[in-house]
Structure formats: structure tokens, C-alpha cells
Design a protein around this motif. Sequence first.
Motif, PDB file in Angstrom:
ATOM      1  N   GLU A 150      68.731  37.458  17.845  1.00  0.00           N
ATOM      2  CA  GLU A 150      69.784  38.368  18.296  1.00  0.00           C
ATOM      3  C   GLU A 150      70.110  39.407  17.224  1.00  0.00           C
ATOM      4  O   GLU A 150      70.282  40.591  17.531  1.00  0.00           O
ATOM      5  N   ASN A 151      70.194  38.983  15.975  1.00  0.00           N
ATOM      6  CA  ASN A 151      70.470  39.933  14.887  1.00  0.00           C
ATOM      7  C   ASN A 151      69.356  40.960  14.755  1.00  0.00           C
ATOM      8  O   ASN A 151      69.617  42.149  14.530  1.00  0.00           O
ATOM      9  N   LYS A 161      69.762  43.522  17.522  1.00  0.00           N
ATOM     10  CA  LYS A 161      70.842  44.466  17.193  1.00  0.00           C
ATOM     11  C   LYS A 161      70.344  45.514  16.202  1.00  0.00           C
ATOM     12  O   LYS A 161      70.644  46.697  16.346  1.00  0.00           O
ATOM     13  N   GLU A 162      69.595  45.060  15.186  1.00  0.00           N
ATOM     14  CA  GLU A 162      69.074  45.971  14.163  1.00  0.00           C
ATOM     15  C   GLU A 162      68.201  47.064  14.759  1.00  0.00           C
ATOM     16  O   GLU A 162      68.193  48.197  14.285  1.00  0.00           O
ATOM     17  N   ALA A 217      70.563  46.480  23.446  1.00  0.00           N
ATOM     18  CA  ALA A 217      71.900  46.125  23.925  1.00  0.00           C
ATOM     19  C   ALA A 217      71.918  44.883  24.810  1.00  0.00           C
ATOM     20  O   ALA A 217      72.926  44.188  24.885  1.00  0.00           O
ATOM     21  N   ILE A 268      74.610  42.321  24.004  1.00  0.00           N
ATOM     22  CA  ILE A 268      74.927  42.206  22.585  1.00  0.00           C
ATOM     23  C   ILE A 268      75.336  43.542  21.996  1.00  0.00           C
ATOM     24  O   ILE A 268      75.429  43.682  20.782  1.00  0.00           O
ATOM     25  N   LYS A 269      75.601  44.508  22.841  1.00  0.00           N
ATOM     26  CA  LYS A 269      75.979  45.839  22.376  1.00  0.00           C
ATOM     27  C   LYS A 269      77.223  45.735  21.494  1.00  0.00           C
ATOM     28  O   LYS A 269      78.193  45.079  21.851  1.00  0.00           O
ATOM     29  N   MET A 270      77.172  46.381  20.364  1.00  0.00           N
ATOM     30  CA  MET A 270      78.295  46.320  19.417  1.00  0.00           C
ATOM     31  C   MET A 270      79.460  47.161  19.888  1.00  0.00           C
ATOM     32  O   MET A 270      79.333  48.171  20.461  1.00  0.00           O
TER      33      MET A 270
END
Length: 142
Positions: free
Chosen positions: A91-92, A95-96, A100, A140-142
Motif C-alpha cells: 500500500e505504501n 501511494k508513492e 488511489a 488509499i487516496k491521501m
Amino acid sequence: MKVLKVDTEAQLQEAFNIRKTVFVEEQKVPYELEIDEFENHSDHFILYSEGSPIGAGRFRLLDGKGKIERICVLSDYRGTGAGKFIMIAIENYAKEIGIATLKLNAQTYAIPFYEKLGYSVVSDEFMDAGIPHKTMEKNIKM
């Protein structure tokens, strides 16, 4: 425990060996279905405990989403949080690289594990390699 993104042939073979143990030997998935045409188009991850490979997973892009695949942990390490380590690392990574939405096809017995990580079922049950699955997704969109 430490998760690494595979960057050597030796690490890739360690990941394949774990997948072979879990999926081919334990779950009786045919080898030719387990090691497939997407291997060279995927990012692979391997989990180590005290220097020994104990888990693996794969990530690839599919239709603008990140697809998590082949999450597995050797039987002696199940229930220790090892699978969560792999999932968080993938998941990290997603994100990097700006992804999303993540999706995965979960074996139905593993759905509660993925639900605890924030994934939701988005499909009816289907069979894959003779094993019942459901598709799950997570934003996982920030």
C-alpha cells in the motif's frame, strides 16, 4: 520483520519459492497458474524474519488501479502479523507512485483479514484455480 521490494534475481526466486510452497504445495494450485504471464510486468515484495524469507506478494497496474496479488506467508508465521506487514508495504508503494485505488481477489476464507485492513467486497463469489474468491477494493487516496 522487514519487507523489501524485490530488486535481485535471488530475491525473486525466494518469493517464487514461498509462493510455490503456499499455493502449489499447500493449496494444490497448478504451477502454471501460479507463476504466470504477469510476473515480468509486476513489482514483487518479500518479507523477511531474522534474515529468512517468510512471505511474499505481488503488485501490478490494471485499468488505472493497483492490483495486489499472491499475498502469502509460510505456515509457521501465519497469525503473527506477517501478512499485514506485506500489505502495508505494498500500500505504501502504491501511494508513492500515485495510485488511489487498490483491488485484490481474496480467497473467501481470507476476507476478514482484508476487511480489517480496510478493504470492501465489490463482487460476487467466483472460482479461481478451483478456490472461491471475491474481489475487494480500498481507496488509499491521501
